[in-house]
Design an enzyme around this catalytic site. Structure first.
Site, PDB file in Angstrom:
ATOM      1  N   HIS A 513       0.826  -1.208   0.000  1.00 51.32           N
ATOM      2  CA  HIS A 513       0.000   0.000   0.000  1.00 51.32           C
ATOM      3  C   HIS A 513       0.861   1.260   0.000  1.00 51.32           C
ATOM      4  O   HIS A 513       0.666   2.150   0.817  1.00 51.32           O
ATOM      5  CB  HIS A 513      -0.903   0.020   1.239  1.00 51.32           C
ATOM      6  CG  HIS A 513      -1.912  -1.069   1.292  1.00 51.32           C
ATOM      7  ND1 HIS A 513      -2.633  -1.355   2.438  1.00 51.32           N
ATOM      8  CD2 HIS A 513      -2.337  -1.947   0.357  1.00 51.32           C
ATOM      9  CE1 HIS A 513      -3.446  -2.361   2.208  1.00 51.32           C
ATOM     10  NE2 HIS A 513      -3.290  -2.741   0.945  1.00 51.32           N
ATOM     11  N   HIS A 557      -7.423  -0.410   2.700  1.00 49.80           N
ATOM     12  CA  HIS A 557      -6.528  -0.812   1.628  1.00 49.80           C
ATOM     13  C   HIS A 557      -6.594   0.242   0.535  1.00 49.80           C
ATOM     14  O   HIS A 557      -7.535   1.044   0.480  1.00 49.80           O
ATOM     15  CB  HIS A 557      -6.906  -2.196   1.119  1.00 49.80           C
ATOM     16  CG  HIS A 557      -6.682  -3.279   2.140  1.00 49.80           C
ATOM     17  ND1 HIS A 557      -5.997  -4.444   1.877  1.00 49.80           N
ATOM     18  CD2 HIS A 557      -7.044  -3.361   3.442  1.00 49.80           C
ATOM     19  CE1 HIS A 557      -5.949  -5.199   2.970  1.00 49.80           C
ATOM     20  NE2 HIS A 557      -6.586  -4.556   3.940  1.00 49.80           N
TER      21      HIS A 557
END
Length: 596
Positions: A513, A557
């Site tokens: 991420h 996310h």
């Protein structure tokens, strides 16, 4: 969708998008909805249609360490025992949407309110995530219908759980995390458990490349072509992006011109690298590599963030609760492949993540000396979060499998394994992206500086302790968990936070991420690279659109925010075009070559 070969007279477009990944594909497709403009997407990797493992959900890892992976390895992180971490990114049309965990976990609206950027509030970003989605529910799933989108180009659906995941959800609830089935869509619960919808539909992975299907001839895609730099003309306040310098597969260099705008969508690692090679970035760094500094932008490549995760594996001999027998027994994998190929079902038709939870750690950390002494703003904890935002996330695997170091597989017959993963939100540590050289074929130097801040270690260690309690004490799993996996590990017996610190430092890895390296900011922020319209400060005709623009990571996310950024960017560009008046369509000569 076809790739293209461009003749010299066909090298001028209204818009050029540098990078055909998650955000870039969205931007290009949305701009091309106006048939009166020409749009070119430049992608360094192959067309996704050539890579079966970008469509078969369970084949994601087969793209790693290949030409379909950027193959970036971080610099050593002292806080993580000096370890280097492989931070794979998808290098093909669709980008990391073709190798990620397929999870649609949006975060909370407060995450985006915290950006404090006009036009990017939580309500607005959630609206764009909803715009991207075409949600297909299932009879068993208690969806919040108002939270989903049904007209977007990204097909999503809930995931059918393996037995172990239902057992873990029961354990989560017994350990104080109430069930709210669709909480990862609504983003309104920082402490509970539920289900995460996936970018999967009818047995196939859905990706940003789906946006590019069935578009008109005004949308062109050039694959296996590396963006070197943006050509800038003018000086001072008259600096303007006019063309893109690229390197084709055979090494040929050429320039492609943009009449209107250039959008850099290379991701959190490659977007700053493109800007730096273009002469946009910290002056001293550029001069040291012999790059002419066109504009001193100290924030380019800085503010690198990521979410760290820790896999905690457990063993069980109970039959049929995990999916190991569907993958690791003799001939099981071949049968799983047949099921997917012929029937679009089986373990390779989905990603092996199961149950999910968010958690606040206020009470668990209340007596810790470091936590108590750490500075904080009013109404926020030491990590900078309000009580409406989770400190951590948990998610489980339904079989054994993870980073490459986990290579002691159960046999799926007498031995089985599953995991609960702890994820750190709002990390305090920051890293950077710099150039190794001015050569566009050299990967950038990525220094994530993982676990440099002791608060990150504290929170992630407590997250692991909580995760272990869920599995070893939770009502759904305590009777099937027979110990750690591999069996020589003893983490299942850890009860103190201090016991988890060495495990965290040795096992924490990326959740893939990355963000923040070309961040948006206010005019008075010297480290801001972009304004609220994603325009590079001090340069006309140049924007960035991908997760590098995020001033702070969301508590979730990054897949859905990447789609939202692409959707929002396209609207911003369209708005600018309307303000400036319509452009006439003019493509030049283009020879279409069918991909085989």
């Amino acid at each position: 969708m076809s790739a293209i070969t461009l003749e010299p007279e066909g090298s001028v477009f209204d818009y050029i998008v540098c990078g055909g990944g998650t955000s870039g594909s969205v931007v290009a497709a949305r701009l091309a909805e106006n048939e009166d403009v020409s749009v070119l997407v430049i992608e360094a990797g192959q067309h996704n249609s050539l890579l079966e493992n970008t469509i078969m959900v369970g084949g994601w890892s087969q793209n790693f360490d290949t030409e379909a992976d950027w193959n970036i390895i971080t610099e050593p992180s002292p806080g993580a025992n000096g370890r280097q971490v492989k931070v794979s990114r998808g290098k093909f049309l669709g980008g990391s949407s073709g190798v990620n965990g397929t999870l649609c976990i949006r975060g909370t609206k407060q995450d985006y309110d915290d950006w404090k950027i006009p036009g990017w509030s939580g309500d607005e970003v959630f609206g764009y995530m909803k715009k991207a989605e075409n949600f297909h529910s299932k009879d068993w799933f208690e969806a919040d219908p108002k939270a989903h989108g049904y007209d977007g180009l990204l097909n999503t659906e809930p995931h059918d759980l393996a037995p172990i995941s239902n057992m873990i959800l029961e354990s989560m609830q017994s350990q104080g995390l109430p069930l709210q089935p669709d909480m990862f869509t609504t983003g309104d619960n920082p402490h509970g458990c539920g289900h995460a919808p996936r970018t999967v539909y009818k047995g196939d992975r859905t990706t940003a490349a789906d946006y590019l299907v069935n578009k008109g001839s005004n949308l062109m895609i050039k694959t296996e072509t590396t963006v070197d730099k943006i050509i800038l003309e003018g000086q001072g306040s008259n600096l303007r992006a006019t063309a893109v310098s690229v390197v084709e597969k055979d090494g040929t260099k050429r320039e492609l011109k943009a009449r209107k705008e250039i959008i850099v969508s290379g991701g959190a690692y490659c977007s700053p690298a493109i800007l730096l090679r273009s002469g946009l970035g910290p002056k001293n760094d550029l001069q040291s590599l012999g790059i002419d500094c066109k504009l001193d932008l100290p924030g380019v490549g800085q503010n690198l963030m990521d979410h760290l995760i820790v896999f905690i594996y457990y063993s069980t001999t109970q039959q049929g609760v995990t999916n190991d027998h569907l993958l690791y027994k003799p001939n099981a994998l071949a049968e799983a492949y047949r099921q997917w190929k012929e029937e679009k079902r089986g373990p390779l038709s989905t990603f092996p993540f199961g149950a999910f939870a968010y958690a606040r750690l206020d009470e668990r950390l209340a007596d810790d000396p470091l936590w108590k002494a750490a500075p904080r703003q009013e109404g926020r904890d030491p990590m900078g979060l309000t009580k409406s935002q989770p400190n951590i996330e948990f998610f489980s695997t339904e079989c054994y499998g993870g980073p490459k170091q986990y290579d002691k597989f159960p046999d799926g017959e007498n031995s089985h394994a599953f995991s609960l993963i702890a994820e750190l939100f709002s990390p305090k540590s920051r890293g950077s992206v710099k150039l190794k050289s001015a050569d566009p074929m050299d990967n950038p130097v990525v220094d994530h500086n993982y676990l440099a801040n002791e608060l990150d270690v504290l929170v992630l260690s407590e997250a692991c302790r909580f995760a272990n309690e869920i599995i070893t004490k939770g009502s759904g799993t305590k009777d099937v968990c027979e110990g750690s996996w591999p069996v020589e590990l003893t983490h299942h017996s850890y009860t103190k936070r201090e016991e988890w610190v060495p495990y965290v430092k040795e096992n924490a890895t990326t959740c893939y991420h990355p963000g923040g390296t070309c961040k948006m900011g206010t005019p008075d922020d010297p480290m801001a690279v972009l304004d609220a319209q994603l325009r590079v400060k001090g340069v006309k005709g140049l924007r960035v659109a991908d997760t590098s623009v995020m001033p702070l990571l969301n508590q979730g996310h990054t897949q859905m925010p990447a789609y939202a950024i692409g959707e929002k960017a396209a609207d911003l560009i369209k708005s600018t075009a309307q303000d400036q008046g319509a452009f006439k369509r003019n493509f030049g000569h283009i020879e279409h070559v069918q991909v085989t």
